[in-house]
Design an enzyme around this catalytic site. Structure first.
Site, PDB file in Angstrom:
ATOM      1  N   ALA A  20      -6.426  -5.429  56.532  1.00  0.00           N
ATOM      2  CA  ALA A  20      -6.704  -6.665  56.487  1.00  0.00           C
ATOM      3  C   ALA A  20      -8.159  -6.669  55.210  1.00  0.00           C
ATOM      4  CB  ALA A  20      -7.881  -7.133  57.503  1.00  0.00           C
ATOM      5  N   GLU A  21      -8.867  -5.915  55.499  1.00  0.00           N
ATOM      6  CA  GLU A  21      -9.631  -6.488  53.956  1.00  0.00           C
ATOM      7  C   GLU A  21      -8.912  -6.027  52.609  1.00  0.00           C
ATOM      8  OE1 GLU A  21     -11.797  -7.695  53.437  1.00  0.00           O
ATOM      9  OE2 GLU A  21     -13.729  -7.191  55.099  1.00  0.00           O
ATOM     10  N   SER A  22      -8.658  -4.442  52.602  1.00  0.00           N
ATOM     11  CA  SER A  22      -8.230  -3.932  50.956  1.00  0.00           C
ATOM     12  C   SER A  22      -6.204  -3.493  51.085  1.00  0.00           C
ATOM     13  CB  SER A  22      -8.893  -3.017  50.418  1.00  0.00           C
ATOM     14  OG  SER A  22      -9.130  -1.702  51.402  1.00  0.00           O
TER      15      SER A  22
END
Length: 269
Positions: free
Chosen positions: A162-164
């Site tokens: 989700a983040e990167s």
């Protein structure tokens, strides 16, 4: 090679020309990129960098700096830049064009900046229920952190995805760095010296997740919300904060966690 501590990178615009430099240019309008200092290795082969927004030992740590705030509808604005980094006479330089007269020790840095986390503003190709899963990237690092801090591999992969999207040189517009998008203050809290080192970043991010899960008595929603908005925001709102990005982040991570858990369980002999 020995890493160097580079100065803050600046984005300067002069007469309509955009430049990325390490020192302000007279007459140009300059702003700090990401607001952080980065470590780079002069002779290390460059990998492309994606980018994004964010944010202990069990003894009374300071609250994390929030990464999210009440906002208008999420944007998916993206920007890419190629920078040339080199050191001349002991002074680090960032240029948006290949430096003339410098033939050795030039590192090419490719950055991909996003207005919000990779999966926080969904499109047809970025949907937590349908996006392809990656169960092989950073297997050793994820497994080691999972064993050390007691956090499931499914949750770790969900947060990284989700983040990167598994980009180790991810950088957000507010300075969050690396695979698990650690804010500089959060990285320091958990002993991460180089947020672009995959093993350090994962270990620090998982340690923070473990701390949040303990703090919120195993409540996954509040822990994930704290990872995005800071535990203080969760406390102030008595649960999931009313921030568009945080709400989308929690929905995305919990969905991915279910999918990764199912996939990993199926893959076990």
């Amino acid at each position: 090679m020995v890493p160097v501590q580079a100065p803050a990178m600046l984005r300067c615009v002069s007469h309509g020309v955009e430049m990325y430099v390490s020192e302000r240019i007279d007459g140009a309008k300059c702003s700090t990129v990401a607001g952080v200092r980065t470590r780079v290795a002069i002779a290390k082969p460059a990998t492309h960098a994606a980018v994004r927004d964010d944010a202990a030992p069990a003894s009374a740590p300071k609250a994390s700096s929030p990464r999210a705030a009440p906002a208008s509808p999420l944007r998916v604005r993206q920007r890419q830049a190629t920078l040339y980094f080199f050191v001349k006479d002991g002074v680090p330089h960032y240029l948006s064009r290949r430096p003339a007269g410098v033939t050795r020790g030039v590192e090419i840095l490719r950055f991909h900046y996003m207005e919000t986390c990779y999966l926080c503003a969904p499109t047809r190709s970025r949907n937590a229920w349908t996006v392809g899963l990656d169960t092989s990237a950073y297997q050793a690092e994820v497994a080691a952190a999972s064993r050390e801090f007691g956090v499931g591999e499914a949750l770790i992969r969900a947060v990284i995805h989700a983040e990167s999207a598994f980009e180790p040189r991810a950088v957000s517009r507010v300075g969050a760095q690396g695979l698990m998008q650690l804010m500089p203050g959060t990285a320091r809290r958990f002993g991460v010296a180089d947020a672009f080192d995959a093993a350090q970043n994962i270990r620090g991010g998982v340690q923070y997740l473990a701390w949040l899960l303990r703090r919120f008595d195993g409540d996954l929603v509040r822990a994930v919300a704290g990872y995005n908005a800071g535990e203080g925001a969760v406390d102030r709102h008595g649960g999931l904060p009313p921030y568009a990005e945080t709400q989308r982040f929690v929905q995305t991570v919990t969905t991915l966690e279910q999918r990764y858990r199912s996939r990993l369980e199926t893959a076990r002999p």
